[in-house]
Design a protein around this motif. Structure first.
Motif, PDB file in Angstrom:
ATOM      1  N   GLY A 179      10.818  25.191  82.498  1.00 54.51           N
ATOM      2  CA  GLY A 179      10.453  23.819  82.153  1.00 54.51           C
ATOM      3  C   GLY A 179      10.446  23.605  80.646  1.00 54.51           C
ATOM      4  O   GLY A 179      10.720  22.516  80.170  1.00 54.51           O
ATOM      5  N   LEU A 180      10.126  24.645  79.890  1.00 59.33           N
ATOM      6  CA  LEU A 180      10.163  24.540  78.433  1.00 59.33           C
ATOM      7  C   LEU A 180      11.528  24.946  77.891  1.00 59.33           C
ATOM      8  O   LEU A 180      11.949  24.460  76.846  1.00 59.33           O
ATOM      9  N   ALA A 181      12.201  25.827  78.595  1.00 61.58           N
ATOM     10  CA  ALA A 181      13.494  26.331  78.141  1.00 61.58           C
ATOM     11  C   ALA A 181      14.517  25.215  77.995  1.00 61.58           C
ATOM     12  O   ALA A 181      15.339  25.231  77.082  1.00 61.58           O
ATOM     13  N   LYS A 182      14.443  24.212  78.869  1.00 61.80           N
ATOM     14  CA  LYS A 182      15.424  23.122  78.813  1.00 61.80           C
ATOM     15  C   LYS A 182      15.281  22.276  77.551  1.00 61.80           C
ATOM     16  O   LYS A 182      16.221  21.641  77.113  1.00 61.80           O
ATOM     17  N   ASP A 183      14.104  22.280  76.941  1.00 61.90           N
ATOM     18  CA  ASP A 183      13.855  21.479  75.749  1.00 61.90           C
ATOM     19  C   ASP A 183      13.952  22.279  74.456  1.00 61.90           C
ATOM     20  O   ASP A 183      13.771  21.726  73.381  1.00 61.90           O
ATOM     21  N   GLN A 184      14.234  23.550  74.550  1.00 66.07           N
ATOM     22  CA  GLN A 184      14.273  24.389  73.363  1.00 66.07           C
ATOM     23  C   GLN A 184      15.520  24.109  72.527  1.00 66.07           C
ATOM     24  O   GLN A 184      16.622  23.952  73.044  1.00 66.07           O
ATOM     25  N   GLU A 185      15.316  24.049  71.248  1.00 67.88           N
ATOM     26  CA  GLU A 185      16.414  23.936  70.284  1.00 67.88           C
ATOM     27  C   GLU A 185      16.316  25.116  69.333  1.00 67.88           C
ATOM     28  O   GLU A 185      15.266  25.371  68.753  1.00 67.88           O
ATOM     29  N   ASP A 186      17.415  25.837  69.173  1.00 65.10           N
ATOM     30  CA  ASP A 186      17.413  26.984  68.267  1.00 65.10           C
ATOM     31  C   ASP A 186      17.501  26.551  66.813  1.00 65.10           C
ATOM     32  O   ASP A 186      17.035  27.251  65.923  1.00 65.10           O
ATOM     33  N   ASP A 187      18.062  25.391  66.577  1.00 65.23           N
ATOM     34  CA  ASP A 187      18.250  24.877  65.224  1.00 65.23           C
ATOM     35  C   ASP A 187      17.150  23.863  64.914  1.00 65.23           C
ATOM     36  O   ASP A 187      17.026  22.834  65.574  1.00 65.23           O
ATOM     37  N   PHE A 188      16.345  24.124  63.889  1.00 64.06           N
ATOM     38  CA  PHE A 188      15.219  23.259  63.542  1.00 64.06           C
ATOM     39  C   PHE A 188      15.681  21.855  63.162  1.00 64.06           C
ATOM     40  O   PHE A 188      15.083  20.855  63.566  1.00 64.06           O
ATOM     41  N   LYS A 189      16.764  21.765  62.425  1.00 68.19           N
ATOM     42  CA  LYS A 189      17.271  20.457  61.993  1.00 68.19           C
ATOM     43  C   LYS A 189      17.656  19.602  63.209  1.00 68.19           C
ATOM     44  O   LYS A 189      17.314  18.426  63.286  1.00 68.19           O
ATOM     45  N   THR A 190      18.335  20.196  64.163  1.00 71.75           N
ATOM     46  CA  THR A 190      18.711  19.476  65.379  1.00 71.75           C
ATOM     47  C   THR A 190      17.468  19.040  66.147  1.00 71.75           C
ATOM     48  O   THR A 190      17.406  17.923  66.654  1.00 71.75           O
ATOM     49  N   ALA A 191      16.472  19.901  66.221  1.00 68.85           N
ATOM     50  CA  ALA A 191      15.232  19.566  66.927  1.00 68.85           C
ATOM     51  C   ALA A 191      14.542  18.357  66.287  1.00 68.85           C
ATOM     52  O   ALA A 191      14.081  17.452  66.997  1.00 68.85           O
ATOM     53  N   ILE A 192      14.497  18.322  64.965  1.00 67.33           N
ATOM     54  CA  ILE A 192      13.872  17.186  64.250  1.00 67.33           C
ATOM     55  C   ILE A 192      14.662  15.914  64.490  1.00 67.33           C
ATOM     56  O   ILE A 192      14.082  14.851  64.768  1.00 67.33           O
ATOM     57  N   LEU A 193      15.980  15.986  64.393  1.00 66.11           N
ATOM     58  CA  LEU A 193      16.802  14.787  64.608  1.00 66.11           C
ATOM     59  C   LEU A 193      16.676  14.266  66.042  1.00 66.11           C
ATOM     60  O   LEU A 193      16.627  13.063  66.261  1.00 66.11           O
ATOM     61  N   LYS A 194      16.584  15.165  67.021  1.00 66.66           N
ATOM     62  CA  LYS A 194      16.381  14.733  68.396  1.00 66.66           C
ATOM     63  C   LYS A 194      15.007  14.112  68.586  1.00 66.66           C
ATOM     64  O   LYS A 194      14.841  13.112  69.274  1.00 66.66           O
ATOM     65  N   ALA A 195      13.993  14.718  67.969  1.00 70.35           N
ATOM     66  CA  ALA A 195      12.629  14.207  68.092  1.00 70.35           C
ATOM     67  C   ALA A 195      12.511  12.810  67.496  1.00 70.35           C
ATOM     68  O   ALA A 195      11.749  11.984  67.986  1.00 70.35           O
ATOM     69  N   ARG A 196      13.275  12.531  66.454  1.00 70.96           N
ATOM     70  CA  ARG A 196      13.255  11.202  65.826  1.00 70.96           C
ATOM     71  C   ARG A 196      14.189  10.221  66.484  1.00 70.96           C
ATOM     72  O   ARG A 196      14.258   9.062  66.094  1.00 70.96           O
TER      73      ARG A 196
END
Length: 88
Positions: free
Chosen positions: A67-84
């Motif tokens: 359930g958490l694995a599907k939302d994991q991003e290895d790249d911090f920059k990509t994670a921030i851009l998706k979150a925004r």
């Protein structure tokens, strides 16, 4: 508890309980609760604790929770851009 939660718990519980056939149901649930680190009375044990413990019981120590694995991003920059909401 909704019907699908009961079915999910039974599907996860059945093969694991067969590995300890000498235990009755309450003994087996107590064993699972102890493995999960639960210290309270059994009547307060939630189905979530049992379900997640049964899902993770045979996995490695460093494996990600289902359930958490599907939302994991290895790249911090990509994670921030998706979150925004900039990228999907």
């Amino acid at each position: 508890m909704k019907c699908h939660r009961v079915n999910e718990l039974i599907e996860l519980l059945h093969p694991e309980w067969q590995k300890d056939p000498d235990l009755n149901l309450i003994e087996f649930i107590r064993k699972l609760a102890d493995e999960a680190g639960y210290e309270g009375p059994l009547e307060n044990l939630t189905d979530d604790v049992l379900i997640y413990h049964l899902k993770m019981r045979n996995s490695g120590k460093d494996d990600m929770i289902p359930g958490l694995a599907k939302d994991q991003e290895d790249d911090f920059k990509t994670a921030i851009l998706k979150a925004r909401g900039i990228i999907k």
